[in-house]
Design a protein around this motif. Structure first.
Motif, mmCIF file in Angstrom:
data_model
loop_
_atom_site.group_PDB
_atom_site.id
_atom_site.type_symbol
_atom_site.label_atom_id
_atom_site.label_comp_id
_atom_site.label_asym_id
_atom_site.label_seq_id
_atom_site.Cartn_x
_atom_site.Cartn_y
_atom_site.Cartn_z
ATOM 1 N N THR A 38 56.759 45.251 -25.440
ATOM 2 C CA THR A 38 55.303 45.156 -25.332
ATOM 3 C C THR A 38 54.824 43.869 -25.997
ATOM 4 O OG1 THR A 38 55.119 47.560 -25.380
ATOM 5 C CG2 THR A 38 53.120 46.305 -25.857
ATOM 6 N N VAL A 39 53.977 43.146 -25.298
ATOM 7 C CA VAL A 39 53.518 41.859 -25.829
ATOM 8 C C VAL A 39 52.512 42.065 -26.953
ATOM 9 C CG1 VAL A 39 53.862 40.700 -23.623
ATOM 10 C CG2 VAL A 39 51.639 41.723 -24.143
ATOM 11 N N LYS A 40 52.268 41.014 -27.706
ATOM 12 C CA LYS A 40 51.219 40.982 -28.710
ATOM 13 C C LYS A 40 49.987 40.293 -28.129
ATOM 14 C CE LYS A 40 53.614 42.825 -32.088
ATOM 15 N NZ LYS A 40 53.258 44.134 -32.663
ATOM 16 N N GLY A 41 48.867 40.489 -28.764
ATOM 17 C CA GLY A 41 47.620 39.902 -28.276
ATOM 18 C C GLY A 41 47.326 38.538 -28.843
ATOM 19 N N ASP A 42 48.349 37.855 -29.373
ATOM 20 C CA ASP A 42 48.140 36.608 -30.111
ATOM 21 C C ASP A 42 47.695 35.454 -29.206
ATOM 22 O OD1 ASP A 42 49.073 38.093 -32.212
ATOM 23 O OD2 ASP A 42 51.085 37.220 -32.189
ATOM 24 N N TYR A 43 46.992 34.527 -29.802
ATOM 25 C CA TYR A 43 46.676 33.258 -29.163
ATOM 26 C C TYR A 43 47.483 32.163 -29.859
ATOM 27 C CZ TYR A 43 43.609 33.436 -33.236
ATOM 28 O OH TYR A 43 43.118 33.585 -34.514
ATOM 29 N N ILE A 44 47.479 30.945 -29.309
ATOM 30 C CA ILE A 44 48.241 29.824 -29.853
ATOM 31 C C ILE A 44 47.286 28.866 -30.546
ATOM 32 C CG2 ILE A 44 49.793 27.909 -29.268
ATOM 33 C CD1 ILE A 44 50.571 29.441 -26.748
ATOM 34 N N CYS A 45 47.711 28.348 -31.685
ATOM 35 C CA CYS A 45 46.920 27.336 -32.385
ATOM 36 C C CYS A 45 47.420 25.940 -32.009
ATOM 37 C CB CYS A 45 47.007 27.525 -33.898
ATOM 38 S SG CYS A 45 46.123 28.984 -34.491
ATOM 39 N N LEU A 46 46.493 25.040 -31.793
ATOM 40 C CA LEU A 46 46.799 23.671 -31.402
ATOM 41 C C LEU A 46 47.672 22.988 -32.446
ATOM 42 C CD1 LEU A 46 46.149 21.472 -29.254
ATOM 43 C CD2 LEU A 46 44.229 20.781 -30.745
ATOM 44 N N ASN A 47 48.747 22.333 -31.941
ATOM 45 C CA ASN A 47 49.647 21.541 -32.793
ATOM 46 C C ASN A 47 50.299 22.367 -33.903
ATOM 47 O OD1 ASN A 47 49.189 19.060 -31.394
ATOM 48 N ND2 ASN A 47 47.221 18.853 -32.478
ATOM 49 N N ARG A 48 50.467 23.654 -33.666
ATOM 50 C CA ARG A 48 51.126 24.508 -34.657
ATOM 51 C C ARG A 48 52.253 25.279 -33.959
ATOM 52 N NH1 ARG A 48 47.470 28.727 -37.800
ATOM 53 N NH2 ARG A 48 46.325 26.778 -38.185
ATOM 54 N N PRO A 49 53.472 25.286 -34.513
ATOM 55 C CA PRO A 49 54.571 26.028 -33.878
ATOM 56 C C PRO A 49 54.190 27.499 -33.666
ATOM 57 C CG PRO A 49 55.410 24.623 -35.620
ATOM 58 C CD PRO A 49 53.911 24.582 -35.742
ATOM 59 N N PHE A 50 54.571 28.017 -32.506
ATOM 60 C CA PHE A 50 54.195 29.375 -32.121
ATOM 61 C C PHE A 50 55.383 30.026 -31.413
ATOM 62 C CE2 PHE A 50 52.599 32.318 -28.861
ATOM 63 C CZ PHE A 50 51.754 33.132 -29.608
ATOM 64 N N THR A 51 55.652 31.299 -31.734
ATOM 65 C CA THR A 51 56.707 32.067 -31.054
ATOM 66 C C THR A 51 56.111 33.349 -30.494
ATOM 67 O OG1 THR A 51 57.357 33.168 -33.111
ATOM 68 C CG2 THR A 51 58.555 31.158 -32.514
ATOM 69 N N PHE A 52 56.701 33.822 -29.418
ATOM 70 C CA PHE A 52 56.169 34.983 -28.719
ATOM 71 C C PHE A 52 57.352 35.765 -28.149
ATOM 72 C CE2 PHE A 52 53.235 36.869 -25.427
ATOM 73 C CZ PHE A 52 52.283 37.344 -26.318
ATOM 74 N N ASP A 53 57.412 37.065 -28.435
ATOM 75 C CA ASP A 53 58.563 37.873 -28.028
ATOM 76 C C ASP A 53 58.428 38.300 -26.575
ATOM 77 O OD1 ASP A 53 60.754 39.466 -27.831
ATOM 78 O OD2 ASP A 53 59.992 41.088 -29.090
ATOM 79 N N PHE A 54 59.300 37.746 -25.717
ATOM 80 C CA PHE A 54 59.380 38.158 -24.324
ATOM 81 C C PHE A 54 60.734 38.817 -24.047
ATOM 82 C CE2 PHE A 54 56.625 36.750 -20.593
ATOM 83 C CZ PHE A 54 55.446 36.994 -21.281
ATOM 84 N N GLY A 55 61.381 39.323 -25.093
ATOM 85 C CA GLY A 55 62.679 39.965 -24.926
ATOM 86 C C GLY A 55 62.551 41.298 -24.202
ATOM 87 N N ALA A 56 63.689 41.791 -23.698
ATOM 88 C CA ALA A 56 63.716 43.054 -22.964
ATOM 89 C C ALA A 56 64.866 43.916 -23.465
ATOM 90 C CB ALA A 56 63.872 42.794 -21.457
ATOM 91 N N ARG A 57 64.769 45.193 -23.170
ATOM 92 C CA ARG A 57 65.817 46.155 -23.506
ATOM 93 C C ARG A 57 66.438 46.664 -22.208
ATOM 94 N NH1 ARG A 57 61.215 47.794 -25.426
ATOM 95 N NH2 ARG A 57 61.255 49.712 -24.181
ATOM 96 N N ASP A 58 67.753 46.868 -22.227
ATOM 97 C CA ASP A 58 68.437 47.387 -21.047
ATOM 98 C C ASP A 58 69.166 48.669 -21.425
ATOM 99 O OD1 ASP A 58 69.385 46.354 -18.113
ATOM 100 O OD2 ASP A 58 70.901 47.604 -19.076
ATOM 101 N N ALA A 59 68.759 49.791 -20.826
ATOM 102 C CA ALA A 59 69.309 51.096 -21.188
ATOM 103 C C ALA A 59 70.787 51.217 -20.865
ATOM 104 C CB ALA A 59 68.526 52.200 -20.470
ATOM 105 N N ASP A 60 71.295 50.397 -19.953
ATOM 106 C CA ASP A 60 72.695 50.487 -19.535
ATOM 107 C C ASP A 60 73.605 49.533 -20.297
ATOM 108 O OD1 ASP A 60 71.883 52.220 -17.273
ATOM 109 O OD2 ASP A 60 70.952 50.375 -16.558
ATOM 110 N N GLY A 61 73.039 48.753 -21.215
ATOM 111 C CA GLY A 61 73.848 47.795 -21.962
ATOM 112 C C GLY A 61 74.263 46.591 -21.163
ATOM 113 N N ASP A 62 73.563 46.299 -20.054
ATOM 114 C CA ASP A 62 73.900 45.122 -19.258
ATOM 115 C C ASP A 62 73.500 43.841 -19.998
ATOM 116 O OD1 ASP A 62 74.814 46.712 -17.142
ATOM 117 O OD2 ASP A 62 72.786 46.938 -16.353
ATOM 118 N N SER A 63 74.173 42.734 -19.671
ATOM 119 C CA SER A 63 73.850 41.432 -20.261
ATOM 120 C C SER A 63 72.583 40.885 -19.603
ATOM 121 C CB SER A 63 75.010 40.454 -20.066
ATOM 122 O OG SER A 63 76.176 40.929 -20.695
#
Length: 756
Positions: free
Chosen positions: A181-206
């Motif tokens: 689930t994403v976060k509601g964050d915004y990005i600040c100008l000229n400031r490093p920013f990270t955002f979690d777009f990872g996923a989970r796989d129930a079958d253990g696939d790569s």
């Protein structure tokens, strides 16, 4: 036509009518979303659950315009044939949270709306090796998006591919990757920013992540829900892939969706987005994750999303300084702090932050450490000019690396919006091992051995000592036995420097019958994954108090008793006697018992009751033997074993005696039997009837059974089972008759003359 059964509304291709009104006002405020396909397992009523997640612009959207249903198309990849359209009812919605809740702002507010339904993909219909895909498209995107041409006329396509559900004649179980689930964050100008777009796989696939150009699809502002041009107006029939991509504005691309010092990119392994943006605006992008099983791509799903870049208020990174133990100077990068493996080190940390009233969290960023303690873990920047302090304490063994330096990373993160800024302090630490010194195990049991009497208690202390004043433990182990089974108790304990623990033993008679017990007390010292031990041993013996053996006897003059059993004679086969148990010491408890050797007293009809008590016991025995116990035999022997056991701990605490009962039945003397051959029933008192004279005494298996009389033609004229029978031959003619007398194992036959 392939069929797909659904829990809610399901419509098959070419046979369905969709009643959906365009809600363009709602569509222009779609922030993004994705599709999920989850396998429910063989025990479920349906094979899969199909979900659609829709991220909605809470500030600009009209909640009253939300669709109650979302309709998705199912297609075969090989020829893009549409197999079905599926209605997903609205399941609910929730507010998308910020990484730091206090950073929520009216600038950006996002809500997650979930749609879903349970479906069944029939194996015979979904077995194409090329696989299938699900899609949903809608126009239009936000008109203020900066990185697209004519964004207000651009559509969105949510897209997912899945493999055949039947492969090699077997069910192919697979769930699609599910984005976090994403976060509601915004990005600040000229400031490093990270955002979690990872996923989970129930079958253990790569999973492998890539940035891709979002799909535009065939929707337009005029036709927000496109149908096949060849079948205008037929709702529920959707445009198949390939879907046209969006048109990037000049200077933008899938690898430069958000430009900056470090343009937007995704980590191929983790799905983590990172960017340092150099311009404000609203930017759309898409991430595709492909799932691999055994090196083969089996499915993929896209998440379409948009992020806003704003010119945030200034937020300065916290300043983190450190002083090593015993040092008056702040740590300088590259300096190696020397520790030994027995040290418990505490680093003094000092923090300042120019931004007032911020909470600064201090964490270990270099992995797990044993004995870790950061006190306090959260400090406040106060008025922005104060310096606060905390301590980072740990066991030096956690950083032991065969004497080589390692980097200890300490992190300080403020709570600035939209994401806190982290300052890393890397400290070089070298841990060297001290010379190997074993711990010392000992006890305060004099001579390391003792003998105690049953009924008394033994207590002494065991010690574990580390000469280097480090961590040490002490434990006890019985050689070849468990302490608890021998009535011994000892709880292992650990501490620093020297530890001690009491050992207790309360032996019973069962322990007194054993040889000496050997108990090892083991002191253990562990340092930097190296274990050193020392053992001390004690020998413990238990003995019972002096006691004379018990005695047992019976009232019989001889231990062998002979019994004769005669049928129906209660005076035969009877035996009675008394069993006596005695304790010469007059102090021990006694148990007097009796048992048949190879048989049950009760089942044989014998009467005897076991007794308990002191100092003398007696119990009568009685038996009325019958023919039944002989079981057709002429003789039988029954041996009775009686025991008297006292409660002492002596090895000879039981006395026994036996009684042998020899049972027999008498011989039958057939020579005494007299059977007359003539009788004259004339009432003169002489030979008036036919009967037996001098009938022999019967035994258990031979006795009179019956008499039968026949005339000369073999017709039975008389029968009886009474050995005292009398036959007068009434109304029978004079003449010759035949008789048979059955007597146990003997049969007597003869002739009989009836004379009148």
């Amino acid at each position: 036509m392939p069929q797909l059964y659904m829990k809610a509304l399901c419509r098959l291709l070419f046979f369905s009518v969709v009643s959906l009104l365009p809600l363009v006002g709602f569509a222009t405020h779609i922030v993004g979303g994705e599709i999920e396909l989850l396998y429910l397992g063989p025990n479920s009523a349906y094979s899969h659950r199909l979900n659609l997640n829709l991220y909605f612009d809470q500030n600009n959207g009209n909640p009253g315009a939300e669709d109650a249903l979302m309709t998705l198309g199912i297609f075969r990849k090989r020829d893009n044939a549409q197999l079905a359209s599926i209605d997903l009812p609205r399941l609910g919605s929730s507010q998308v949270a910020y990484s730091i809740p206090s950073c929520a702002t009216a600038i950006q507010s996002t809500r997650l709306i979930r749609y879903g339904v349970d479906v069944t993909f029939r194996p015979e219909s979904f077995n194409d090796p090329g696989g299938y895909y699900v899609s949903w498209e809608r126009c239009c995107r936000n008109g203020t998006i900066n990185n697209l041409l004519a964004p207000g006329d651009a559509g969105s396509v949510f897209y997912l591919e899945f493999p055949a559900v039947l492969q090699n004649n077997q069910t192919f179980a697979n769930s699609s990757p599910v984005f976090n689930t994403v976060k509601g964050d915004y990005i600040c100008l000229n400031r490093p920013f990270t955002f979690d777009f990872g996923a989970r796989d129930a079958d253990g696939d790569s999973l492998v992540y890539t940035m891709v150009t979002p799909f535009n699809g065939y929707s337009t502002a005029a036709v927000p829900y496109p149908a096949r041009p060849t079948q205008p107006g037929l709702e529920g029939v959707f445009r198949a892939a390939p879907y046209p991509p969006v048109r990037w504005a000049s200077g933008y691309s899938e690898t430069n969706a958000i430009p900056g010092i470090s343009p937007l990119k995704v980590d191929a392994k983790t799905g983590l987005l990172s960017v340092t943006a150099d311009r404000v605006g609203l930017f759309v992008f898409s991430v595709e994750v492909v799932e691999y099983r055994k090196g083969v791509a089996i499915g993929r799903v896209r998440r379409d999303f948009q992020l806003r870049v704003i010119d945030c208020p200034r937020n300065d990174a916290p300043v983190l300084l450190m002083k090593a133990p015993g040092s008056k100077e702040y740590y300088k990068a590259g300096t190696v702090i020397q520790l030994t493996d027995t040290d418990k080190a505490c680093l003094n940390l000092f923090l300042t932050d120019p931004n007032a009233n911020q909470r600064i969290t201090v964490t270990n960023g270099s992995g797990a450490l044993s004995g870790l303690a950061i006190t306090p873990g959260v400090v406040s920047s106060g008025n922005g000019r104060d310096t606060t302090s905390t301590q980072f304490c740990f066991d030096a063994c956690a950083l032991y690396n065969n004497g080589n330096p390692v980097t200890l990373r300490i992190q300080a993160t403020d709570d600035g919006c939209p994401q806190g800024i982290t300052t890393n302090l890397d400290v070089l630490v070298q841990v060297t091992s001290t010379p190997g010194v074993k711990p010392v195990a000992s006890t305060d049991l004099r001579g390391s051995q003792t003998t105690i009497s049953v009924g008394s208690s033994l207590t002494f202390n065991a010690f574990g000592k580390d000469p280097q004043n480090g961590a040490v433990s002490i434990q006890a182990v019985g050689r070849g036995f468990a302490l608890g089974s021998a009535g011994m108790t000892f709880a292992p304990t650990s501490g620093t420097g020297t530890v001690q623990q009491p050992f207790r033993w309360n032996p019973t008679c069962s322990q007194a019958s054993q040889s000496a017990y050997v108990v090892d007390f083991i002191a253990i010292k562990r340092a930097c994954n190296v274990e050193r031990r020392d053992t001390t041993t004690v020998r413990l013996t238990a003995q019972g108090p002096a006691s004379q053996p018990p005695t047992i006897r019976t009232s019989l003059p001889s231990r062998v008793v002979e019994l004769t059993v005669v049928p129906n004679d209660t005076s035969s086969g009877a035996v009675r006697f008394t069993v006596f148990g005695n304790d010469p010491d007059k102090t021990d408890s006694l148990r007097l018992t009796g048992a048949g050797r190879g048989f049950s007293l009760t089942q044989a009809g014998m009467v005897f009751t076991n007794r308990n008590g002191r100092p003398e016991l007696q119990s009568p025995f009685s038996w009325q033997a019958t023919c039944a116990v002989l079981q057709g035999r002429r003789e039988a022997t029954f041996t009775l074993d009686f025991a008297n056991t006292d409660g002492s701990c002596q090895a000879k605490n039981t006395d026994t005696t036996s009684v042998v009962l020899k049972l027999k039945t008498p011989e039958v003397n057939y020579s005494d039997l007299k059977v007359p051959n003539t009788f004259t029933p004339n009432n003169d008192g002489k030979n008036d009837y036919f009967g037996l004279m001098n009938v022999p005494v019967e035994n258990c298996y031979e006795k009179f059974e019956r008499v039968d009389v026949y005339n000369r033609w073999g017709v039975q004229v008389f029968t009886s089972t009474d050995k005292a029978f009398r036959w007068y031959g009434p109304d029978f003619p004079v003449g010759l008759y035949y008789y048979t007398v059955t007597f146990g194992r003997q049969t007597v036959k003869g002739t009989l003359m009836l004379v009148k």
